[in-house]
Design a protein around this motif. Structure first.
Motif, PDB file in Angstrom:
ATOM      1  N   ALA A   1       1.687   4.026  -7.025  1.00 30.98           N
ATOM      2  CA  ALA A   1       2.164   2.661  -7.258  1.00 30.98           C
ATOM      3  C   ALA A   1       1.776   2.154  -8.636  1.00 30.98           C
ATOM      4  CB  ALA A   1       1.617   1.733  -6.179  1.00 30.98           C
ATOM      5  N   ARG A   2       0.732   2.728  -9.210  1.00 35.97           N
ATOM      6  CA  ARG A   2       0.304   2.325 -10.554  1.00 35.97           C
ATOM      7  C   ARG A   2       1.454   2.471 -11.552  1.00 35.97           C
ATOM      8  NH1 ARG A   2      -4.541   5.796 -12.714  1.00 35.97           N
ATOM      9  NH2 ARG A   2      -5.455   4.799 -10.880  1.00 35.97           N
ATOM     10  N   GLN A   3       2.238   3.498 -11.390  1.00 29.06           N
ATOM     11  CA  GLN A   3       3.349   3.725 -12.317  1.00 29.06           C
ATOM     12  C   GLN A   3       4.392   2.603 -12.192  1.00 29.06           C
ATOM     13  OE1 GLN A   3       2.062   6.359 -13.842  1.00 29.06           O
ATOM     14  NE2 GLN A   3       0.697   6.671 -12.074  1.00 29.06           N
TER      15      GLN A   3
ATOM     16  N   GLU B   1       4.148  -0.856  -0.335  1.00 28.61           N
ATOM     17  CA  GLU B   1       3.108  -1.748   0.189  1.00 28.61           C
ATOM     18  C   GLU B   1       2.040  -2.009  -0.862  1.00 28.61           C
ATOM     19  OE1 GLU B   1      -0.052  -2.126   3.939  1.00 28.61           O
ATOM     20  OE2 GLU B   1       1.211  -0.332   3.721  1.00 28.61           O
ATOM     21  N   VAL B   2       1.606  -0.961  -1.554  1.00 28.46           N
ATOM     22  CA  VAL B   2       0.592  -1.132  -2.605  1.00 28.46           C
ATOM     23  C   VAL B   2       1.144  -1.982  -3.742  1.00 28.46           C
ATOM     24  CG1 VAL B   2      -0.854   0.041  -4.301  1.00 28.46           C
ATOM     25  CG2 VAL B   2      -0.552   1.029  -2.025  1.00 28.46           C
ATOM     26  N   THR B   3       2.377  -1.731  -4.130  1.00 25.10           N
ATOM     27  CA  THR B   3       2.999  -2.511  -5.199  1.00 25.10           C
ATOM     28  C   THR B   3       3.042  -3.990  -4.838  1.00 25.10           C
ATOM     29  OG1 THR B   3       4.381  -0.625  -5.854  1.00 25.10           O
ATOM     30  CG2 THR B   3       5.103  -2.810  -6.551  1.00 25.10           C
ATOM     31  N   ALA B   4       3.487  -4.298  -3.630  1.00 29.50           N
ATOM     32  CA  ALA B   4       3.553  -5.690  -3.182  1.00 29.50           C
ATOM     33  C   ALA B   4       2.162  -6.305  -3.102  1.00 29.50           C
ATOM     34  CB  ALA B   4       4.249  -5.756  -1.830  1.00 29.50           C
ATOM     35  N   ARG B   5       1.222  -5.559  -2.553  1.00 24.92           N
ATOM     36  CA  ARG B   5      -0.148  -6.065  -2.400  1.00 24.92           C
ATOM     37  C   ARG B   5      -0.761  -6.443  -3.739  1.00 24.92           C
ATOM     38  NH1 ARG B   5      -3.885  -1.394  -1.090  1.00 24.92           N
ATOM     39  NH2 ARG B   5      -4.074  -1.363  -3.373  1.00 24.92           N
ATOM     40  N   GLU B   6      -0.600  -5.577  -4.732  1.00 25.63           N
ATOM     41  CA  GLU B   6      -1.224  -5.824  -6.039  1.00 25.63           C
ATOM     42  C   GLU B   6      -0.549  -6.968  -6.784  1.00 25.63           C
ATOM     43  OE1 GLU B   6      -4.041  -4.494  -7.255  1.00 25.63           O
ATOM     44  OE2 GLU B   6      -4.201  -3.597  -5.257  1.00 25.63           O
TER      45      GLU B   6
ATOM     46  N   ALA C   1       0.019  14.041 -12.326  1.00 20.76           N
ATOM     47  CA  ALA C   1      -1.241  13.323 -12.510  1.00 20.76           C
ATOM     48  C   ALA C   1      -1.410  12.996 -13.988  1.00 20.76           C
ATOM     49  CB  ALA C   1      -2.406  14.165 -12.003  1.00 20.76           C
ATOM     50  N   GLY C   2      -2.472  12.241 -14.282  1.00 17.90           N
ATOM     51  CA  GLY C   2      -2.768  11.900 -15.668  1.00 17.90           C
ATOM     52  C   GLY C   2      -2.538  10.433 -15.963  1.00 17.90           C
ATOM     53  N   PRO C   3      -2.847  10.023 -17.194  1.00 14.80           N
ATOM     54  CA  PRO C   3      -2.686   8.626 -17.593  1.00 14.80           C
ATOM     55  C   PRO C   3      -1.228   8.184 -17.516  1.00 14.80           C
ATOM     56  CG  PRO C   3      -4.014   9.841 -19.190  1.00 14.80           C
ATOM     57  CD  PRO C   3      -3.422  10.854 -18.270  1.00 14.80           C
ATOM     58  N   THR C   4      -1.038   6.895 -17.294  1.00 12.43           N
ATOM     59  CA  THR C   4       0.300   6.324 -17.163  1.00 12.43           C
ATOM     60  C   THR C   4       0.916   6.077 -18.531  1.00 12.43           C
ATOM     61  OG1 THR C   4      -0.316   5.253 -15.106  1.00 12.43           O
ATOM     62  CG2 THR C   4       1.601   4.364 -16.256  1.00 12.43           C
TER      63      THR C   4
ATOM     64  N   ASP D   1      -5.285   4.587 -19.989  1.00 16.09           N
ATOM     65  CA  ASP D   1      -6.020   4.671 -18.724  1.00 16.09           C
ATOM     66  C   ASP D   1      -5.775   3.422 -17.892  1.00 16.09           C
ATOM     67  OD1 ASP D   1      -7.152   7.165 -19.253  1.00 16.09           O
ATOM     68  OD2 ASP D   1      -8.692   6.268 -20.514  1.00 16.09           O
ATOM     69  N   TRP D   2      -4.612   2.852 -18.044  1.00 17.30           N
ATOM     70  CA  TRP D   2      -4.224   1.611 -17.369  1.00 17.30           C
ATOM     71  C   TRP D   2      -4.254   1.793 -15.858  1.00 17.30           C
ATOM     72  CZ3 TRP D   2      -0.683  -0.560 -14.070  1.00 17.30           C
ATOM     73  CH2 TRP D   2      -0.439  -1.939 -14.183  1.00 17.30           C
ATOM     74  N   THR D   3      -4.744   0.757 -15.148  1.00 14.46           N
ATOM     75  CA  THR D   3      -4.721   0.745 -13.686  1.00 14.46           C
ATOM     76  C   THR D   3      -4.258  -0.628 -13.217  1.00 14.46           C
ATOM     77  OG1 THR D   3      -6.960  -0.115 -13.282  1.00 14.46           O
ATOM     78  CG2 THR D   3      -6.743   2.280 -13.695  1.00 14.46           C
ATOM     79  N   ALA D   4      -4.124  -0.787 -11.912  1.00  9.81           N
ATOM     80  CA  ALA D   4      -3.698  -2.063 -11.353  1.00  9.81           C
ATOM     81  C   ALA D   4      -4.691  -3.179 -11.662  1.00  9.81           C
ATOM     82  CB  ALA D   4      -3.500  -1.935  -9.846  1.00  9.81           C
ATOM     83  N   ALA D   5      -5.923  -2.814 -11.962  1.00 10.44           N
ATOM     84  CA  ALA D   5      -6.920  -3.828 -12.331  1.00 10.44           C
ATOM     85  C   ALA D   5      -6.553  -4.520 -13.636  1.00 10.44           C
ATOM     86  CB  ALA D   5      -8.300  -3.178 -12.458  1.00 10.44           C
TER      87      ALA D   5
END
Length: 288
Positions: free
Chosen positions: A229-231, A28-33, A253-256, A3-7
């Motif tokens: 971008a999470r992936q 953009e999301v990838t760079a931001r995180e 969709a689903g967990p990474t 259940d990994w996320t950018a957090a």
């Protein structure tokens, strides 16, 4: 699967990351995180003004630089401007666009999505310390590599099949790059990722009213750019085997975790032949 996320991103303090196409969408999301967790992020974009607008919303050290993947002279100039980089994220792309050619005469989708990134990676490879992450797509499943007509000069052009070919090329490129890295005992890894199906402006430039209508409907069911971008972020930050392909468990969709690829994407002979052809077309070579 997790259940990994950018957090859950680890610190990237002291590390430099290049993200192509980082002025919008997944890039953009990838760079931001990555900037958020301490990376020095180089936003590599064709439109510098849009890149600066995107960077204004990021927290951290962000450097916007010009990179036009449809012009090999721009790719070379950008690579020359980079002193060192830990992670290269080959994210930029176009999808199902009307037929056009790049500055160097390549069909625009294979030119942008594969050949531009192929040249960029080879030129930067001596300066990369950790990994190369290349963003592919589940639509590689509809792709087939034509080594005799990679640039659609001798066959009727199909926007969607051209896109599928370019995304299949991304996976074959990653596999062959990892094979070559292993052969020289390099510590650098090559991995790939796909977002599932995320609603971004990538779909806004697709060809035809029917395609537009289908994509509009699909976007209503799609995940958002943060999920897509999470992936990429997982692929850029986690301990993975070389040639790993990261994506959502259920395709869209689903967990990474680790994803599946088509039999054509596992063809080592095609991967090597595509590499040789790409070297000829771009004038760049594996440089470690």
């Amino acid at each position: 699967m997790t259940d990994w996320t950018a957090a859950d991103l680890p610190s990237f303090a002291g590390r430099t990351v290049i993200v192509t196409g980082a002025n919008s969408g997944l890039g953009e999301v990838t760079a931001r995180e990555l900037a958020r967790v301490g990376a020095t992020v180089i936003v590599a974009v064709r439109n510098v003004e849009k890149g600066r607008a995107a960077a204004a919303g990021m927290r951290g050290e962000v450097d916007v630089r010009k990179l036009d993947l449809q012009d090999l002279s721009s790719v070379r100039a950008f690579a020359d401007s980079v002193e060192s980089v830990d992670v290269l994220v080959n994210n930029a792309g176009i999808m199902a666009v009307p037929y056009a050619q790049t500055v160097d005469g390549f069909e625009s989708q294979i030119g942008t999505n594969h050949l531009g990134h192929f040249a960029l990676t080879n030129l930067l490879l001596p300066k990369i310390t950790d990994r190369v992450v290349t963003v592919s797509s589940m639509l590689h499943l509809m792709g087939k590599i034509s080594l005799k007509d990679l640039n659609w000069k001798a066959r009727p052009y199909s926007a969607w099949l051209a896109y599928g070919q370019s995304k299949l090329a991304n996976l074959l490129f990653t596999s062959e790059l990892q094979r070559r890295l292993d052969a020289v005992d390099s510590a650098v890894a090559a991995v790939s990722a796909h977002p599932g199906y995320s609603a971004t402006n990538l779909q806004g430039h697709s060809e035809g009213r029917i395609s537009g209508a289908l994509l509009s409907l699909g976007n209503k069911l799609a995940t958002d750019a943060d999920f897509g971008a999470r992936q990429t972020l997982f692929a850029a930050s986690q301990v993975l085997p070389g040639d790993a392909f990261v994506g959502p468990k259920f395709g869209m969709a689903g967990p990474t975790g680790l994803s599946t690829r088509s039999p054509l994407a596992r063809n080592a002979r095609t991967a090597r032949a595509l590499w040789d052809l790409s070297e000829q077309l771009t004038g760049t070579k594996f440089s470690i």
